[in-house]
Design a protein around this motif. Structure first.
Motif, PDB file in Angstrom:
ATOM      1  N   SER A  28      -0.622   5.032  -0.805  1.00 19.06           N
ATOM      2  CA  SER A  28       0.197   4.337  -1.804  1.00 19.06           C
ATOM      3  C   SER A  28       1.412   5.144  -2.254  1.00 19.06           C
ATOM      4  N   THR A  30       4.921   6.229  -2.363  1.00 20.74           N
ATOM      5  CA  THR A  30       6.168   5.674  -1.840  1.00 20.74           C
ATOM      6  C   THR A  30       7.379   6.564  -2.090  1.00 20.74           C
ATOM      7  N   ARG A  92       2.271   0.507 -10.818  1.00 22.03           N
ATOM      8  CA  ARG A  92       2.579   1.805 -10.207  1.00 22.03           C
ATOM      9  C   ARG A  92       2.155   2.955 -11.117  1.00 22.03           C
ATOM     10  N   ASP A 107       5.692   8.654  -6.970  1.00 20.74           N
ATOM     11  CA  ASP A 107       5.566   7.229  -7.262  1.00 20.74           C
ATOM     12  C   ASP A 107       4.481   6.646  -6.362  1.00 20.74           C
ATOM     13  N   ASP A 109       2.309   3.343  -5.425  1.00 18.98           N
ATOM     14  CA  ASP A 109       2.374   1.890  -5.546  1.00 18.98           C
ATOM     15  C   ASP A 109       1.260   1.260  -4.703  1.00 18.98           C
ATOM     16  N   SER A 112       2.101  -0.685  -1.492  1.00 22.33           N
ATOM     17  CA  SER A 112       2.926  -0.040  -0.468  1.00 22.33           C
ATOM     18  C   SER A 112       2.691  -0.643   0.913  1.00 22.33           C
ATOM     19  N   GLU A 113       3.720  -0.598   1.721  1.00 21.54           N
ATOM     20  CA  GLU A 113       3.623  -1.122   3.085  1.00 21.54           C
ATOM     21  C   GLU A 113       2.575  -0.365   3.894  1.00 21.54           C
ATOM     22  N   ARG A 115      -0.155   1.067   2.880  1.00 23.45           N
ATOM     23  CA  ARG A 115      -1.515   0.664   2.494  1.00 23.45           C
ATOM     24  C   ARG A 115      -1.849  -0.705   3.077  1.00 23.45           C
ATOM     25  N   ALA A 229       1.501   9.362   4.373  1.00 21.59           N
ATOM     26  CA  ALA A 229       2.773   8.997   3.751  1.00 21.59           C
ATOM     27  C   ALA A 229       3.761  10.138   3.947  1.00 21.59           C
ATOM     28  N   HIS A 231       6.032  11.134   2.166  1.00 13.76           N
ATOM     29  CA  HIS A 231       6.539  11.719   0.926  1.00 13.76           C
ATOM     30  C   HIS A 231       5.679  12.869   0.409  1.00 13.76           C
TER      31      HIS A 231
END
Length: 255
Positions: A28, A30, A92, A107, A109, A112-113, A115, A229, A231
């Motif tokens: 999640s 992002t 979020r 962040d 979310d 998220s794409e 997830r 992810a 990030h």
């Protein structure tokens, strides 16, 4: 192969999949925004103004911005420490972090794409060949090495000693970090990295016992958070932690 060992591994794998796919799990994430990169205090798609102030982050926001801290609307100036409170923006979650004196905001979310697209973790089933005795030897004093991180920056990685073990008659060592509870953490690569496995993986052996003994169970090699992810800021393996062997065990990639 013992049934108990396989069953324990199977449960570990199922728990990992469940944790990864949780609403605020690694899939999640992002964004990770370092405040020094936003001198105007405006973060992408996050309301309020954010700036560092000593050993805290100072958030200035209006109630209309929709931010809440521990269920209460954020209004005016609010001081935030690393991992402080439950800061939300709708569904979020926003998490304040600091690395080597640099402050940032993550962040998370649930929509998220990554997830939504998640199909599971590719992992090689348990094989007793990959679970071997290990011996930890601490350094005389802790060391810090500079290593690249997944976000392209270089940071210090603290190391507390070496973990020695043998695979198929060959001797290997890994430089490891020692956790507050005495457990070990290694960042390692091997000859499957970037081919049939992710570019590097983590290993978390239990705290050593008498004479530094522990178990090196590569069946439980972990994908790092940055596999889920982009990030995350995972450290790359330090010098000497790329094993000249194909570790065809543990978590390999996302499905």
């Amino acid at each position: 192969m013992t049934t108990d060992a396989f069953d324990a591994w199977k449960q570990w794998h199922e728990d990992r999949v469940e944790s990864a796919s949780a609403p605020y799990g690694p899939l999640s994430l992002t964004g990770t925004y370092w405040l020094e990169d936003y001198p105007d205090g405006r973060l992408p798609d996050i309301p309020g103004r954010w700036r560092t102030d000593g050993d805290t982050v100072l958030l200035t926001a209006d109630e209309a911005d929709g931010l809440t801290l521990d269920g209460r609307p954020v209004s005016g100036e609010t001081r935030l420490a690393a991992d402080t409170g439950h800061l939300t923006l709708g569904e979020r979650q926003l998490v304040v972090l600091v690395r080597e004196g640099v402050w940032g905001v993550r962040d998370f979310d649930p929509a998220s794409e990554a997830r939504r697209a998640f199909r599971g973790i590719e992992a090689t089933p348990y094989d007793p060949r990959w679970s071997v005795p290990g011996r930890f030897t601490p350094y005389d004093e802790d060391r810090t090495v500079r290593v690249p991180n997944a976000d392209g920056r270089e940071r210090g990685l603290g190391l507390g000693g070496e973990l020695a073990f043998a695979l198929d008659g060959r001797e290997f060592t890994l430089q490891v970090t020692v956790g507050a509870d005495g457990s070990l953490w290694a960042v390692f690569g091997d000859t499957t990295s970037r081919t049939s496995s992710f570019r590097f993986r983590f290993l978390r052996p239990a705290a050593p016992g008498a004479e530094g003994r522990t178990t090196v169970d590569l069946n439980r090699a972990l994908l790092p958070p940055c596999a889920f992810a982009d990030h995350f800021i995972c450290p790359f393996p330090p010098p000497g932690n790329t094993l000249e062997v194909a570790v065809e065990a543990g978590e390999r990639n996302l499905l």
